[in-house]
Design an enzyme around this catalytic site. Structure first.
Site, PDB file in Angstrom:
ATOM      1  CE  LYS A   1      -3.709   2.392   2.465  1.00 51.85           C
ATOM      2  NZ  LYS A   1      -4.598   2.387   3.652  1.00 51.85           N
TER       3      LYS A   1
ATOM      4  CE  LYS B   1      -6.380   2.099  -0.926  1.00 49.77           C
ATOM      5  NZ  LYS B   1      -7.087   2.157   0.370  1.00 49.77           N
TER       6      LYS B   1
END
Length: 417
Positions: free
Chosen positions: A286, A339
């Site tokens: 992330k 992400k």
């Protein structure tokens, strides 16, 4: 064919979208001006040709005697436009275009297939009864947890999307420096989970495990007075949050906080509470990305000071993702996530080539809103751009995709306009 019914949930998810897809394909394949001798009867989903009154022996005798039945002539060779140079054909041993010359061949050799089953639909929920459109994310709304949420899931299941992930908008009065509301068994998320499971027992519910929606500081963890995000103390809170979500009926808990060691600690906490069957989708890579802004504005989860760079990954780094992969795998993650998605397709491929675990990717709010904004200005074909963006994420190696366009894309895949 009768619909397969699920208790409390109507027709089985996916069945409707497959029927619609088949109907569209059948209509496309039907001749627009059929020859009178080509008579068909359509019964349910079967197409049959009425038999000829002549026997096979009579037909074979005609052929053997040199009197075969008439058939259409071979198509004439297409002419080149005037002025086209006359050249000798290139002596090529391979011409890849041969496998692209028709839609049927392209479909036959297609390497990546996108279906509604590949989508996880993110849903924003709040304590109110009314749905509230999100200006920065056209087509998305903050849903009332009693009614709007249920209606949206009905729509999703109708086109084959049977996985959702919940993101709550928490009242400021319930926020605190330690985010205790995150593990309130009667909090917004547990109530929403129980409501959904009551209506749709086979719905796959993912939950977000992080403190930022519940934190008065807007960070994913507990903030020390000198501004340091406290790792181990935060993980303690996250474990209680994950157990509360599992107790409510969550199928997959998804720690998005990026604290060190949180996957292993959550796995232990779930197992000790008896939730061996609850999976963990780890936000493995992330990145501290600029593409999260519409999401953070919607949930009011922007940090009150500083940024999230001390725990989220540096966008300039690639190999660091390998450290996170090995850590999450060894700690018991069931699914690994990247992400954002589109700016990090190479990282998705890295995880796919490194791990045997399922890979998820999150097409975040900024990615979604960019396409919507460009389409609204006539700069892009919205349908083509959204489907291509999702296809390239799947092609990079993602098994499932979290996307705000899940409903829209699924309808298009069903053949709806």
């Amino acid at each position: 064919m009768a619909a397969l019914l699920v208790p409390g949930g109507g027709a089985a998810p996916g069945l409707v979208w497959r029927r619609r897809r088949a109907a569209v394909q059948c209509a496309a394949a039907s001749p627009s001006s059929p020859d009178p001798s080509w008579r068909t009867n359509v019964v349910s989903d079967r197409v049959s040709v009425e038999p000829s009154p002549r026997t096979i022996h009579e037909c074979e005798a005609d052929v053997v005697s040199g009197n075969p039945p008439a058939a259409p002539a071979a198509p004439a060779k297409a002419k080149a436009p005037p002025g086209t140079p006359v050249v000798k054909p290139l002596r090529l041993t391979s011409r890849p275009r041969r496998n692209r010359k028709s839609a049927a061949l392209r479909d036959a050799f297609q390497e990546t297939t996108l279906t509604p089953a590949n989508f996880i639909l993110p849903l924003f929920i709040h304590e109110g009864e009314e749905d509230s459109p999100i200006g920065a994310m056209p087509g998305c709304s903050r849903l009332g947890w009693r009614h709007g949420l249920i209606d949206e899931v009905y729509k999703a299941r109708d086109v084959g999307v049977n996985s959702v992930v919940l993101f709550p908008k928490i009242p400021d009065a319930l926020k605190s420096s330690t985010g205790d509301e995150a593990y309130n068994p009667d909090g917004l998320v547990p109530r929403a989970i129980r409501t959904l499971k009551d209506k749709f027992p086979d719905l796959v519910i993912y939950t977000d495990v992080a403190l930022d929606p519940y934190s008065s500081d807007g960070h994913d963890g507990i903030v020390r007075e000198d501004g340091v995000i406290m790792n181990d103390e935060t993980v303690h809170q996250l474990c209680k949050q994950a157990v509360a979500q599992a107790e409510a009926g969550a199928d997959v808990v998804s720690p998005s906080d990026m604290m060190d060691g949180r996957v292993g600690a959550i796995r232990t906490a779930l197992d000790e509470a008896g939730y061996y069957h609850v999976s963990i989708m780890a936000y493995t890579a992330k990145y501290a990305s600029a593409f999260y802004e519409p999401f953070r504005e919607e949930l009011d989860s922007n940090p009150r000071f500083g940024d999230k760079k001390t725990y989220q990954m540096n966008p300039e780094n690639y190999r660091e993702a390998l450290l996170e992969v090995h850590a999450d795998e060894s700690e018991g993650a069931d699914i690994l996530m990247v992400k954002p998605a589109m700016p990090y397709l190479h990282v998705i491929r890295l995880l796919r080539d490194t791990s045997a675990l399922p890979i998820s990717a999150y097409q975040v709010s900024g990615e979604y809103s960019m396409i919507k904004a460009a389409a609204s200005q006539g700069m892009l074909d919205e349908k083509k751009a959204i489907l291509e963006s999702l296809l390239c994420i799947k092609r990079a190696g993602a098994d499932v995709i979290l996307t705000y366009a899940a409903l829209q894309a699924a309808r298009w895949l069903c053949g709806e306009k």
